[in-house]
Design an enzyme around this catalytic site. Structure first.
Site, PDB file in Angstrom:
ATOM      1  N   TRP A 194       1.185  -1.159   0.184  1.00 55.87           N
ATOM      2  CA  TRP A 194      -0.029   0.547   0.439  1.00 55.87           C
ATOM      3  C   TRP A 194       0.581   1.359   0.338  1.00 55.87           C
ATOM      4  O   TRP A 194       1.707   1.506   1.077  1.00 55.87           O
ATOM      5  CB  TRP A 194      -0.763   0.372   1.222  1.00 55.87           C
ATOM      6  CG  TRP A 194      -1.890   1.180   1.295  1.00 55.87           C
ATOM      7  CD1 TRP A 194      -2.166   1.650   0.607  1.00 55.87           C
ATOM      8  CD2 TRP A 194      -1.953   1.723   2.512  1.00 55.87           C
ATOM      9  NE1 TRP A 194      -3.167   2.471   0.790  1.00 55.87           N
ATOM     10  CE2 TRP A 194      -2.863   2.999   2.572  1.00 55.87           C
ATOM     11  CE3 TRP A 194      -1.749   1.604   4.095  1.00 55.87           C
ATOM     12  CZ2 TRP A 194      -3.118   4.093   3.280  1.00 55.87           C
ATOM     13  CZ3 TRP A 194      -2.387   2.690   4.545  1.00 55.87           C
ATOM     14  CH2 TRP A 194      -2.820   3.756   4.189  1.00 55.87           C
ATOM     15  N   ASP A 228       0.530  -8.373  -1.000  1.00 59.10           N
ATOM     16  CA  ASP A 228      -0.208  -8.089  -1.065  1.00 59.10           C
ATOM     17  C   ASP A 228       0.013  -6.320  -1.802  1.00 59.10           C
ATOM     18  O   ASP A 228       0.976  -5.914  -1.343  1.00 59.10           O
ATOM     19  CB  ASP A 228      -0.526  -7.807   0.639  1.00 59.10           C
ATOM     20  CG  ASP A 228      -2.022  -6.830   0.675  1.00 59.10           C
ATOM     21  OD1 ASP A 228      -2.867  -7.687   0.557  1.00 59.10           O
ATOM     22  OD2 ASP A 228      -2.128  -5.796   0.736  1.00 59.10           O
ATOM     23  N   TYR A 251      -3.717   0.359  -5.577  1.00 57.61           N
ATOM     24  CA  TYR A 251      -3.078   0.687  -5.557  1.00 57.61           C
ATOM     25  C   TYR A 251      -2.138   1.187  -6.532  1.00 57.61           C
ATOM     26  O   TYR A 251      -0.871   1.853  -6.678  1.00 57.61           O
ATOM     27  CB  TYR A 251      -1.679  -0.361  -4.442  1.00 57.61           C
ATOM     28  CG  TYR A 251      -2.329  -1.134  -3.273  1.00 57.61           C
ATOM     29  CD1 TYR A 251      -3.560  -0.566  -2.328  1.00 57.61           C
ATOM     30  CD2 TYR A 251      -2.449  -2.090  -2.947  1.00 57.61           C
ATOM     31  CE1 TYR A 251      -3.610  -0.532  -1.414  1.00 57.61           C
ATOM     32  CE2 TYR A 251      -2.181  -2.109  -1.258  1.00 57.61           C
ATOM     33  CZ  TYR A 251      -3.399  -1.513  -0.821  1.00 57.61           C
ATOM     34  OH  TYR A 251      -3.551  -2.098  -0.041  1.00 57.61           O
ATOM     35  N   LYS A 288      -6.672  -7.378  -4.423  1.00 57.56           N
ATOM     36  CA  LYS A 288      -8.114  -6.672  -3.745  1.00 57.56           C
ATOM     37  C   LYS A 288      -9.065  -5.815  -5.163  1.00 57.56           C
ATOM     38  O   LYS A 288      -8.468  -5.129  -6.320  1.00 57.56           O
ATOM     39  CB  LYS A 288      -8.300  -5.901  -2.666  1.00 57.56           C
ATOM     40  CG  LYS A 288      -7.607  -5.988  -1.696  1.00 57.56           C
ATOM     41  CD  LYS A 288      -6.935  -5.493  -0.632  1.00 57.56           C
ATOM     42  CE  LYS A 288      -6.039  -5.404   0.195  1.00 57.56           C
ATOM     43  NZ  LYS A 288      -4.075  -5.584   0.159  1.00 57.56           N
ATOM     44  N   HIS A 342     -11.797  -5.247  -1.311  1.00 57.88           N
ATOM     45  CA  HIS A 342     -11.030  -3.518  -0.436  1.00 57.88           C
ATOM     46  C   HIS A 342     -12.130  -3.119   0.480  1.00 57.88           C
ATOM     47  O   HIS A 342     -11.391  -3.384   1.482  1.00 57.88           O
ATOM     48  CB  HIS A 342     -10.583  -2.868  -2.137  1.00 57.88           C
ATOM     49  CG  HIS A 342      -9.652  -2.421  -1.113  1.00 57.88           C
ATOM     50  ND1 HIS A 342      -8.496  -2.234  -1.545  1.00 57.88           N
ATOM     51  CD2 HIS A 342      -8.701  -2.447   0.085  1.00 57.88           C
ATOM     52  CE1 HIS A 342      -7.442  -1.151  -1.798  1.00 57.88           C
ATOM     53  NE2 HIS A 342      -7.110  -1.663  -0.542  1.00 57.88           N
ATOM     54  N   GLN A 348      -9.486  -8.982   6.077  1.00 60.05           N
ATOM     55  CA  GLN A 348      -8.018  -7.798   6.440  1.00 60.05           C
ATOM     56  C   GLN A 348      -8.814  -6.727   6.985  1.00 60.05           C
ATOM     57  O   GLN A 348      -9.337  -5.418   6.461  1.00 60.05           O
ATOM     58  CB  GLN A 348      -7.414  -7.396   5.183  1.00 60.05           C
ATOM     59  CG  GLN A 348      -6.149  -6.711   4.840  1.00 60.05           C
ATOM     60  CD  GLN A 348      -5.716  -6.406   3.402  1.00 60.05           C
ATOM     61  OE1 GLN A 348      -5.370  -5.610   3.836  1.00 60.05           O
ATOM     62  NE2 GLN A 348      -4.384  -7.289   3.507  1.00 60.05           N
ATOM     63  N   PRO A 390      -0.078  -2.542  10.819  1.00 61.59           N
ATOM     64  CA  PRO A 390       0.426  -2.798  12.382  1.00 61.59           C
ATOM     65  C   PRO A 390       1.438  -2.570  12.315  1.00 61.59           C
ATOM     66  O   PRO A 390       1.934  -2.031  14.126  1.00 61.59           O
ATOM     67  CB  PRO A 390       1.932  -4.863  11.547  1.00 61.59           C
ATOM     68  CG  PRO A 390       2.338  -4.632  10.586  1.00 61.59           C
ATOM     69  CD  PRO A 390       0.745  -3.974   9.594  1.00 61.59           C
ATOM     70  N   ASN A 411      11.771  -7.125   9.810  1.00 58.46           N
ATOM     71  CA  ASN A 411      10.610  -7.046   9.935  1.00 58.46           C
ATOM     72  C   ASN A 411      10.308  -8.712  10.148  1.00 58.46           C
ATOM     73  O   ASN A 411       9.334  -8.910  10.928  1.00 58.46           O
ATOM     74  CB  ASN A 411       9.557  -6.324   9.150  1.00 58.46           C
ATOM     75  CG  ASN A 411       9.608  -4.705   9.033  1.00 58.46           C
ATOM     76  OD1 ASN A 411       9.947  -4.286  10.260  1.00 58.46           O
ATOM     77  ND2 ASN A 411       9.155  -4.040   7.852  1.00 58.46           N
TER      78      ASN A 411
END
Length: 267
Positions: free
Chosen positions: A23, A47, A52, A77, A110, A170, A198, A249
């Site tokens: 994103w 993802d 996007y 999505k 979405h 999601q 997150p 990460n």
């Protein structure tokens, strides 16, 4: 190692617990590099979304990685503003073409409403979209189907008339924003929660409690945030465009104690 761990959805499909979110990463070199770095460093879940505007770069990186297609889990999505049976099919085919793939691993609605009409009622459009989703799933072109940003009031109408219960929801999920009403509604239905943002788009990594806990565990604040979501039994898709952070990460093979999880719950 977290990158090799999976959850199993209700239909038996395995989804990697940790993925790369894309994103707000623009089409072109930034997206291509981020996806390539993720795949080179062991990620197997990417993802994206038609909205996007970066699916072509995601697909190109997947192809150029040389990793067998079946080893990579791809989520995309249906744009939030497109509601209905016919348009859901059209958008799905467009995503397939842009990604250069024969199938999608997880296809999501979405949002329950267009982004410029948040809160308005699009129940009928969502139900029509879901009919197309079910047919796409039954055809094998999507290995799993689900929703994104749906609250219980948006999910229940789908349940009332669906052939397949959504397999994933999601949602924005992070320390300080656990969306318990949605999680508690989805859990008994075996709708898996996927946590986007997150790190709260970076807003919580300076939180004093999180920073102190990161020092205690000799990890970064970002790693605490990601690990927290994993221990909440969610699929987690942190976004980054920097290789060192993409690697960092995923270095979350530690355990936050029950007491410390409770402290984080209080934020």
């Amino acid at each position: 190692m977290v990158l090799q761990e999976t959850y199993t959805l209700t239909n038996g499909i395995k989804v990697p617990k940790l993925g790369l979110g894309t994103w707000q990463i623009p089409e072109g070199e930034q997206t291509y590099n981020a996806v390539m770095w993720a795949l080179q460093n062991g990620y197997r879940h990417i993802d994206t979304a038609l909205a996007y505007g970066n699916e072509a770069s995601v697909g190109r990186a997947i192809k150029d990685s040389g990793i067998p297609r079946e080893e990579i889990f791809v989520t995309t999505k249906l744009p939030a503003e497109h509601k209905g049976y016919k348009v859901a099919y059209e958008c799905f085919e467009k995503s397939l073409t842009l990604l250069g793939l024969d199938y999608i691993d997880l296809y999501l609605i979405h949002a329950p409403w267009p982004w410029d009409k948040i809160g308005s009622d699009w129940t009928e459009g969502n139900m029509e979209s879901w009919k197309a989703f079910e047919e796409i799933y039954d055809s094998g072109k999507a290995k799993a189907i689900g929703i994104s940003n749906f609250e219980p009031k948006h999910i229940q109408p789908l349940l009332n008339g669906c052939k397949h219960v959504p397999m994933v929801n999601q949602i924005s999920f992070h320390i300080g924003n656990r969306q318990e009403e949605i999680v508690d509604f989805c859990r008994p239905l075996n709708i898996k929660i996927m946590a986007y943002s997150p790190l709260a788009t970076g807003r919580i990594i300076d939180n004093k409690v999180i920073v102190a806990m990161a020092e205690k565990y000799s990890v970064t604040a970002a790693q605490i945030c990601i690990r927290y979501c994993l221990q909440k039994d969610t699929i987690v898709i942190p976004k980054s465009t920097k290789e060192e952070r993409i690697i960092s990460n995923a270095e979350v093979d530690f355990e936050i104690s029950k007491d410390d999880m409770n402290k984080l719950d209080q934020i």
